[in-house]
Design an enzyme around this catalytic site. Structure first.
Site, PDB file in Angstrom:
ATOM      1  N   GLU A  56       0.864  -1.147  -0.070  1.00  0.00           N
ATOM      2  CA  GLU A  56       0.028  -0.064  -0.099  1.00  0.00           C
ATOM      3  C   GLU A  56       0.839   1.366   0.137  1.00  0.00           C
ATOM      4  OE1 GLU A  56      -3.254   1.790   2.743  1.00  0.00           O
ATOM      5  OE2 GLU A  56      -2.774   0.138   3.373  1.00  0.00           O
ATOM      6  N   ASP A  67      -4.351  10.922   8.528  1.00  0.00           N
ATOM      7  CA  ASP A  67      -2.956  10.232   9.102  1.00  0.00           C
ATOM      8  C   ASP A  67      -2.511  10.848  10.326  1.00  0.00           C
ATOM      9  OD1 ASP A  67      -2.232   8.586   6.907  1.00  0.00           O
ATOM     10  OD2 ASP A  67      -2.377  10.323   5.602  1.00  0.00           O
ATOM     11  N   TYR A 182     -11.420  -2.266   3.820  1.00  0.00           N
ATOM     12  CA  TYR A 182     -10.478  -1.607   4.744  1.00  0.00           C
ATOM     13  C   TYR A 182     -11.291  -1.468   5.813  1.00  0.00           C
ATOM     14  CZ  TYR A 182      -6.124   0.532   6.303  1.00  0.00           C
ATOM     15  OH  TYR A 182      -4.836   1.001   6.965  1.00  0.00           O
TER      16      TYR A 182
END
Length: 275
Positions: A56, A67, A182
């Site tokens: 990834e 993030d 995911y």
């Protein structure tokens, strides 16, 4: 259309293989171009040669809202090194040409896809050797144009399910996904954690009841025992911030970066095997 079939099959074949081997797939996140293109290429080679099943690649972005600090700093380093769209695709092409046919998924933000034309971006990604796109800030309800472009070019889509996602919306998400689901194991942003959240198995089971696609789990996985727990309930385990932090701790020596990454992989990989 033959090329599209080849691209779309890498992800499927990988999860079929790891399932047959009685283990979860190791999905490794690295920021493309961190801290520079050549070190990033060496880091990708190292994790792939030490047990990664799916790579990834984070596309550097100036405002990576999903993030944590570790991955934000990696994006900053890559941007300072001049890593943009062209360099990210160059990195993928070199991985393909020099050492690997493993699945590569780009972890990106929609502005980076939209700004220069969705069709052009997807076409360029496919030509470089990308297998799938995970566009963090693009909900499936608004992803029609991107999904259509991916279908045309043979790229697979990856969408996220969060702990707060209502059951009825999980159904909508899995309907739009063609690669894998995911599952974000905790609320908040990426980053290493000391412990996993409770109820992970139940959450993954609810997703798997709605799809036959693989379900991977990420965010906060940083120890072998984390990998062992997640690997018993999910089809794949995502490790990112730990590896990105390892690169940060060894900047200045590609040899040290690779040695440290290899050590981390050797520590984590045994946890994938189901007892």
């Amino acid at each position: 259309m033959a090329a599209a079939v080849v691209a779309s099959s890498r992800i499927q074949k990988t999860f079929s293989r790891t399932q047959a081997e009685g283990r979860a797939a190791f999905v490794a996140y690295l920021c493309a171009g961190d801290p520079d293109l050549e070190t990033s290429l060496a880091a990708c080679r190292t994790v792939i040669e030490n047990g990664v099943d799916v790579l990834e690649l984070g596309v550097p972005f100036s405002d990576p809202l999903a993030d944590g600090v570790t991955n934000q700093l990696a994006a900053q380093r890559a941007l300072r090194a001049g890593i943009g769209r062209k360099q990210v695709f160059e990195l993928v092409r070199r991985i393909r040409a020099e050492f690997s046919e493993l699945p590569i998924v780009l972890y990106t933000y929609y502005n980076l896809v939209f700004a220069n034309g969705i069709d052009d971006y997807v076409r360029e990604a496919r030509a470089a050797g990308v297998d799938g796109l995970l566009t963090l800030d693009l909900p499936p309800e608004e992803a029609g144009e991107l999904s259509a472009a991916c279908e045309e070019q043979g790229l697979q889509t990856v969408f996220i399910v969060a702990p707060t996602t209502p059951a009825e919306r999980v159904t909508r998400i899995v309907e739009c996904t063609t690669g894998f689901i995911y599952y974000v194991s905790r609320e908040g942003v990426t980053g290493t954690r000391d412990s996993l959240v409770a109820g992970l198995g139940e959450a993954v089971a609810k997703i798997k009841a709605r799809t036959t696609l693989p379900v991977v789990v990420g965010f906060g996985i940083s120890k072998r025992e984390h990998v062992q727990v997640v690997g018993t309930v999910a089809d794949g385990v995502v490790v990112g911030s730990l590896l990105v932090g390892t690169i940060a701790d060894n900047i200045g020596s590609t040899e040290r970066v690779c040695a440290a990454l290899a050590e981390q992989m050797r520590e984590l990989s045994p946890g994938l095997v189901r007892s």
